[in-house]
Write a protein that holds these residues in place. Structure first.
Motif, mmCIF file in Angstrom:
data_model
loop_
_atom_site.group_PDB
_atom_site.id
_atom_site.type_symbol
_atom_site.label_atom_id
_atom_site.label_comp_id
_atom_site.label_asym_id
_atom_site.label_seq_id
_atom_site.Cartn_x
_atom_site.Cartn_y
_atom_site.Cartn_z
ATOM 1 N N HIS A 1 31.155 43.292 25.271
ATOM 2 C CA HIS A 1 30.684 44.223 26.301
ATOM 3 C C HIS A 1 31.402 43.933 27.606
ATOM 4 C CE1 HIS A 1 27.492 46.121 23.986
ATOM 5 N NE2 HIS A 1 27.194 44.920 23.504
ATOM 6 N N LEU A 2 31.935 44.973 28.214
ATOM 7 C CA LEU A 2 32.652 44.831 29.480
ATOM 8 C C LEU A 2 31.661 44.594 30.616
ATOM 9 C CD1 LEU A 2 35.472 45.150 30.897
ATOM 10 C CD2 LEU A 2 34.822 47.528 31.301
ATOM 11 N N ILE A 3 31.864 43.512 31.387
ATOM 12 C CA ILE A 3 30.972 43.236 32.507
ATOM 13 C C ILE A 3 31.660 43.413 33.865
ATOM 14 C CG2 ILE A 3 29.279 41.795 31.310
ATOM 15 C CD1 ILE A 3 30.804 39.329 32.191
ATOM 16 N N HIS A 4 32.956 43.206 33.959
ATOM 17 C CA HIS A 4 33.689 43.420 35.208
ATOM 18 C C HIS A 4 35.127 43.816 34.893
ATOM 19 C CE1 HIS A 4 30.573 41.524 37.691
ATOM 20 N NE2 HIS A 4 30.540 40.552 36.812
ATOM 21 N N TYR A 5 35.739 44.554 35.824
ATOM 22 C CA TYR A 5 37.162 44.801 35.703
ATOM 23 C C TYR A 5 37.786 44.953 37.079
ATOM 24 C CZ TYR A 5 35.984 49.822 36.148
ATOM 25 O OH TYR A 5 35.509 51.047 36.571
ATOM 26 N N SER A 6 39.113 44.822 37.090
ATOM 27 C CA SER A 6 39.862 44.914 38.338
ATOM 28 C C SER A 6 41.180 45.599 38.053
ATOM 29 C CB SER A 6 40.103 43.517 38.916
ATOM 30 O OG SER A 6 41.066 43.574 39.948
ATOM 31 N N TYR A 7 41.538 46.545 38.913
ATOM 32 C CA TYR A 7 42.815 47.238 38.736
ATOM 33 C C TYR A 7 43.877 46.729 39.710
ATOM 34 C CZ TYR A 7 40.938 50.586 35.331
ATOM 35 O OH TYR A 7 40.404 51.167 34.212
ATOM 36 N N GLY A 8 43.542 45.683 40.434
ATOM 37 C CA GLY A 8 44.535 45.094 41.319
ATOM 38 C C GLY A 8 43.871 44.219 42.362
ATOM 39 N N VAL A 9 44.680 43.624 43.223
ATOM 40 C CA VAL A 9 44.164 42.734 44.267
ATOM 41 C C VAL A 9 43.148 43.476 45.131
ATOM 42 C CG1 VAL A 9 44.804 41.458 46.341
ATOM 43 C CG2 VAL A 9 46.202 41.270 44.273
ATOM 44 N N GLY B 1 51.884 39.184 34.911
ATOM 45 C CA GLY B 1 52.088 40.114 36.015
ATOM 46 C C GLY B 1 51.270 41.389 35.907
ATOM 47 N N HIS B 2 50.199 41.362 35.106
ATOM 48 C CA HIS B 2 49.379 42.561 34.952
ATOM 49 C C HIS B 2 48.518 42.814 36.179
ATOM 50 C CE1 HIS B 2 49.588 41.891 30.325
ATOM 51 N NE2 HIS B 2 50.568 42.676 30.731
ATOM 52 N N ASP B 3 48.423 44.084 36.587
ATOM 53 C CA ASP B 3 47.494 44.445 37.658
ATOM 54 C C ASP B 3 46.049 44.517 37.133
ATOM 55 O OD1 ASP B 3 49.892 46.641 39.196
ATOM 56 O OD2 ASP B 3 49.233 44.658 39.845
ATOM 57 N N LYS B 4 45.884 44.969 35.885
ATOM 58 C CA LYS B 4 44.545 45.205 35.345
ATOM 59 C C LYS B 4 44.025 43.970 34.611
ATOM 60 C CE LYS B 4 45.322 50.167 34.825
ATOM 61 N NZ LYS B 4 46.706 50.208 35.335
ATOM 62 N N ARG C 1 44.275 37.134 44.192
ATOM 63 C CA ARG C 1 45.671 37.065 43.763
ATOM 64 C C ARG C 1 45.804 37.821 42.448
ATOM 65 N NH1 ARG C 1 45.077 31.367 43.930
ATOM 66 N NH2 ARG C 1 45.981 31.276 41.855
ATOM 67 N N THR C 2 46.957 38.403 42.212
ATOM 68 C CA THR C 2 47.174 39.201 40.999
ATOM 69 C C THR C 2 46.885 38.401 39.748
ATOM 70 O OG1 THR C 2 48.864 40.554 42.061
ATOM 71 C CG2 THR C 2 48.894 40.483 39.659
ATOM 72 N N GLU C 3 47.289 37.136 39.750
ATOM 73 C CA GLU C 3 47.222 36.360 38.498
ATOM 74 C C GLU C 3 45.876 35.712 38.252
ATOM 75 O OE1 GLU C 3 49.158 35.874 41.104
ATOM 76 O OE2 GLU C 3 49.188 33.763 41.717
ATOM 77 N N HIS C 4 44.931 35.806 39.196
ATOM 78 C CA HIS C 4 43.711 35.017 39.128
ATOM 79 C C HIS C 4 42.482 35.908 39.232
ATOM 80 C CE1 HIS C 4 41.308 31.380 40.819
ATOM 81 N NE2 HIS C 4 41.350 31.339 39.506
ATOM 82 N N PHE C 5 41.522 35.754 38.306
ATOM 83 C CA PHE C 5 40.344 36.637 38.276
ATOM 84 C C PHE C 5 39.121 35.802 37.888
ATOM 85 C CE2 PHE C 5 38.152 40.418 38.471
ATOM 86 C CZ PHE C 5 37.808 41.046 37.273
ATOM 87 N N ALA D 1 40.529 39.211 29.857
ATOM 88 C CA ALA D 1 41.665 39.937 29.293
ATOM 89 C C ALA D 1 42.496 40.546 30.413
ATOM 90 C CB ALA D 1 41.188 41.023 28.334
ATOM 91 N N SER D 2 43.751 40.825 30.106
ATOM 92 C CA SER D 2 44.593 41.556 31.055
ATOM 93 C C SER D 2 45.506 42.476 30.268
ATOM 94 C CB SER D 2 45.410 40.596 31.922
ATOM 95 O OG SER D 2 46.467 40.016 31.179
ATOM 96 N N GLY D 3 45.992 43.509 30.947
ATOM 97 C CA GLY D 3 46.914 44.420 30.279
ATOM 98 C C GLY D 3 46.928 45.764 30.936
ATOM 99 N N GLU D 4 48.101 46.384 30.938
ATOM 100 C CA GLU D 4 48.238 47.708 31.551
ATOM 101 C C GLU D 4 47.746 48.803 30.622
ATOM 102 O OE1 GLU D 4 48.800 47.814 34.643
ATOM 103 O OE2 GLU D 4 49.287 45.693 34.754
#
Lengths: 109, 111
Positions: free
Chosen positions: A44-52, A28-31, A70-74, A92-95
């Protein structure tokens, strides 16, 4: 059990093919994050998302693209794979702390 | 420029031989420092988060400490199953939740 999944674990593909690397989490992580790691080298970080519907590029320039419908899919997509894209891709995911999936080892011939 | 440096790059220990891994950082505004363990071909496994100088965290044979310039991961009486690459990462006040990783220390514990 809450977890983070990546498929496929291994992928060998020819130059010019379009590929999508899947990442799903049940925590259920947003990030969520995508990292690239060459053998014995730093992540090395290439992409990130803080939510839908939120995606940003990371520190390392990458020709890949991501989506967050969707929140669960990236998922991460490479429109035309090249040998220079050969690497390990980690989701990875995590608040706050980030929890990593097992990774996808991509080899482009 | 923000930098995270881990030393040594590789460390060989005999089983039971205690030692420490170092993570030094020069950053502007540390929010937190994270330690991970990574086995070959796998994703990093979260170990500890440290937020302020003087803080310590322990888990089994591992203890992490933090000062204003560096963090140590102390390994007491290691076993062969502790062999892995240990990564540290910093999270900055002005960088959201993003992590900047060091190069890692590859630990090998021989029986």
């Amino acid at each position: 059990e809450a977890d983070i999944y990546q498929t496929p674990r291994y992928l060998v593909i020819g130059t010019g093919k379009k590929i999508t690397l899947e990442c799903s989490q049940t925590m259920g992580h947003d990030k969520m994050y995508w990292y690239q790691q060459d053998p014995g080298m730093e992540l090395h970080l290439i992409h990130y998302s803080y939510g839908v519907n939120s995606t940003e590029k990371g520190d390392l320039s990458s020709e890949s693209t991501v989506s967050r419908i969707r929140t669960e899919h990236f998922p991460l997509t490479l429109e035309s794979a090249r040998p220079s894209h050969t690497s390990q891709y980690l989701c990875a995911s995590g608040e706050n702390e980030q929890f990593f999936g097992p990774g996808t080892r991509l080899t482009v011939l | 420029e923000d930098q995270v440096t881990q030393s040594p790059e590789a460390l060989r220990l005999q089983e039971g031989e205690s030692s420490s891994l170092n993570c030094s950082y020069t950053v502007s505004g540390l929010r937190g420092l994270f330690w991970y363990r990574q086995d070959p071909g796998k994703g990093p496994e979260f170990l500890f988060t440290l937020y302020s100088a003087g803080e310590e965290k322990e888990k089994e044979r591992l203890k992490a400490t933090l000062t204003k310039k560096e963090s140590f991961l102390h390994i007491t009486a290691p076993k062969p199953e502790d062999s892995a690459t240990y990564l540290c990462a910093v999270q900055l006040n002005n960088a959201g939740n993003m992590l900047t990783f060091g190069g890692g220390t590859r630990l090998m514990v021989k029986p």
